[in-house]
Design an enzyme around this catalytic site. Structure first.
Site, mmCIF file in Angstrom:
data_model
loop_
_atom_site.group_PDB
_atom_site.id
_atom_site.type_symbol
_atom_site.label_atom_id
_atom_site.label_comp_id
_atom_site.label_asym_id
_atom_site.label_seq_id
_atom_site.Cartn_x
_atom_site.Cartn_y
_atom_site.Cartn_z
ATOM 1 N N ASN A 40 9.778 26.568 73.060
ATOM 2 C CA ASN A 40 8.977 25.348 72.951
ATOM 3 C C ASN A 40 9.681 24.383 71.983
ATOM 4 O O ASN A 40 9.749 24.614 70.777
ATOM 5 C CB ASN A 40 7.581 25.729 72.429
ATOM 6 C CG ASN A 40 6.644 24.541 72.322
ATOM 7 O OD1 ASN A 40 7.073 23.434 72.017
ATOM 8 N ND2 ASN A 40 5.371 24.785 72.562
ATOM 9 N N ASP B 182 1.949 32.664 66.998
ATOM 10 C CA ASP B 182 0.911 32.459 67.993
ATOM 11 C C ASP B 182 -0.173 31.643 67.309
ATOM 12 O O ASP B 182 -0.456 31.845 66.125
ATOM 13 C CB ASP B 182 0.370 33.786 68.505
ATOM 14 C CG ASP B 182 -0.316 33.615 69.846
ATOM 15 O OD1 ASP B 182 0.369 33.230 70.809
ATOM 16 O OD2 ASP B 182 -1.542 33.832 69.940
ATOM 17 N N THR B 183 -0.723 30.710 68.050
ATOM 18 C CA THR B 183 -1.694 29.785 67.467
ATOM 19 C C THR B 183 -2.935 29.707 68.325
ATOM 20 O O THR B 183 -2.856 29.769 69.554
ATOM 21 C CB THR B 183 -1.068 28.372 67.360
ATOM 22 O OG1 THR B 183 0.024 28.428 66.463
ATOM 23 C CG2 THR B 183 -2.072 27.349 66.857
HETATM 24 P P1 IMP Z 1 0.877 29.058 71.059
HETATM 25 O O1 IMP Z 1 0.361 30.423 71.231
HETATM 26 O O2 IMP Z 1 1.432 28.837 69.704
HETATM 27 O O3 IMP Z 1 1.815 28.635 72.145
HETATM 28 O O4 IMP Z 1 -0.338 28.059 71.136
HETATM 29 C C1 IMP Z 1 -1.325 28.213 72.112
HETATM 30 C C2 IMP Z 1 -1.916 26.878 72.462
HETATM 31 O O5 IMP Z 1 -2.534 26.319 71.312
HETATM 32 C C3 IMP Z 1 -0.904 25.831 72.925
HETATM 33 O O6 IMP Z 1 -0.699 25.899 74.297
HETATM 34 C C4 IMP Z 1 -1.591 24.543 72.550
HETATM 35 O O7 IMP Z 1 -2.507 24.168 73.531
HETATM 36 C C5 IMP Z 1 -2.354 24.930 71.304
HETATM 37 N N1 IMP Z 1 -1.581 24.554 70.104
HETATM 38 C C6 IMP Z 1 -0.734 25.317 69.378
HETATM 39 N N2 IMP Z 1 -0.234 24.634 68.340
HETATM 40 C C7 IMP Z 1 -0.792 23.398 68.415
HETATM 41 C C8 IMP Z 1 -0.651 22.209 67.617
HETATM 42 O O8 IMP Z 1 0.081 22.134 66.617
HETATM 43 N N3 IMP Z 1 -1.395 21.165 68.017
HETATM 44 C C9 IMP Z 1 -2.210 21.183 69.098
HETATM 45 N N4 IMP Z 1 -2.348 22.239 69.881
HETATM 46 C C10 IMP Z 1 -1.654 23.350 69.535
#
Ligand code: IMP
Length: 194
Positions: free
Chosen positions: A10, A69-70
């Site tokens: 990403n 992971d977020t």
């Molecule tokens: P990931 O697991 O870090 O890829 O995050 C999962 C989902 O959370 C992403 O597809 C975004 O929709 C959302 N997300 C993660 N980080 C952010 C951010 O900094 N701003 C807004 N949405 C986020």
């Protein structure tokens, strides 16, 4: 300058982390180590997914690495979308689909409190370590702003008037959930190097 593998492709995240590290480390993406695999993320927790991704790279590519992971946790929705933030509106859903679904579910909710939570799992010499970053804020009623990604246009961090998508990226990258988690990771890396 040292290299660090970040288990992601990403571009937004790589840029954000690079700007936090301000030149002391170079972040290597998965494509730069020749990894084009679809890494499984099947855990039911944010911590579990971060660890699953980091372990996958460690086991298959023998590289120390970190993965994040977020999730966006909304109080009125009992913590949803949480670990399902990326596919809230269904498998293969876009950022836009997910925001539309969130705004729809929040339409008649008075409690707008929410937080972004990032967990980083770092595998270093076979040891597994975790770092968490949390930012509290509110979900607004309509999108505002064009920068950032994901739920940025509908999230206003506490103490600010602008959404993450309205504020300058440098400001978001200084205060964000990911920035807080990355700072903890970098401190641990620097301590280890002493
Ligand atoms: P990931 O697991 O870090 O890829 O995050 C999962 C989902 O959370 C992403 O597809 C975004 O929709 C959302 N997300 C993660 N980080 C952010 C951010 O900094 N701003 C807004 N949405 C986020």
């Amino acid at each position: 300058m040292k290299n660090l593998v970040f288990a992601t492709n990403n571009r937004h995240k790589i840029d954000e982390v690079n700007s936090i590290l301000t030149g002391s480390y170079r972040i290597i993406s998965l494509s730069e180590i020749g990894c084009f695999d679809d890494i499984p993320e099947t855990s039911e927790t944010i911590e579990g997914n971060a660890l699953q991704k980091a372990r996958y790279i460690f086991e298959n590519y023998q590289q120390d690495c970190f993965a994040d992971d977020t999730g966006l946790e909304v109080d009125a929705l009992q913590g949803r979308p949480g670990v399902y933030s990326a596919r809230y509106a269904g498998e293969g859903s876009s950022y836009d689909d997910n925001v539309v679904k969130l705004l729809e579910e929040m339409k008649s909710q008075a409690n707008r409190n929410a937080r972004f939570r990032t967990v980083i799992a770092w595998i270093s010499d076979g040891r597994e370590l975790f770092f968490e970053g949390v930012i509290d804020g509110a979900i607004i009623y309509e999108r505002r702003g064009a920068s950032g990604f994901g739920y940025d246009p509908v999230f206003v961090p506490n103490g600010y008037d602008q959404t993450f998508a309205e504020m300058p990226p440098q400001l978001k990258n200084k205060i964000s959930h990911r920035a807080l988690a990355v700072k903890k990771l970098v401190d641990a890396i620097l301590k280890k190097g002493k």
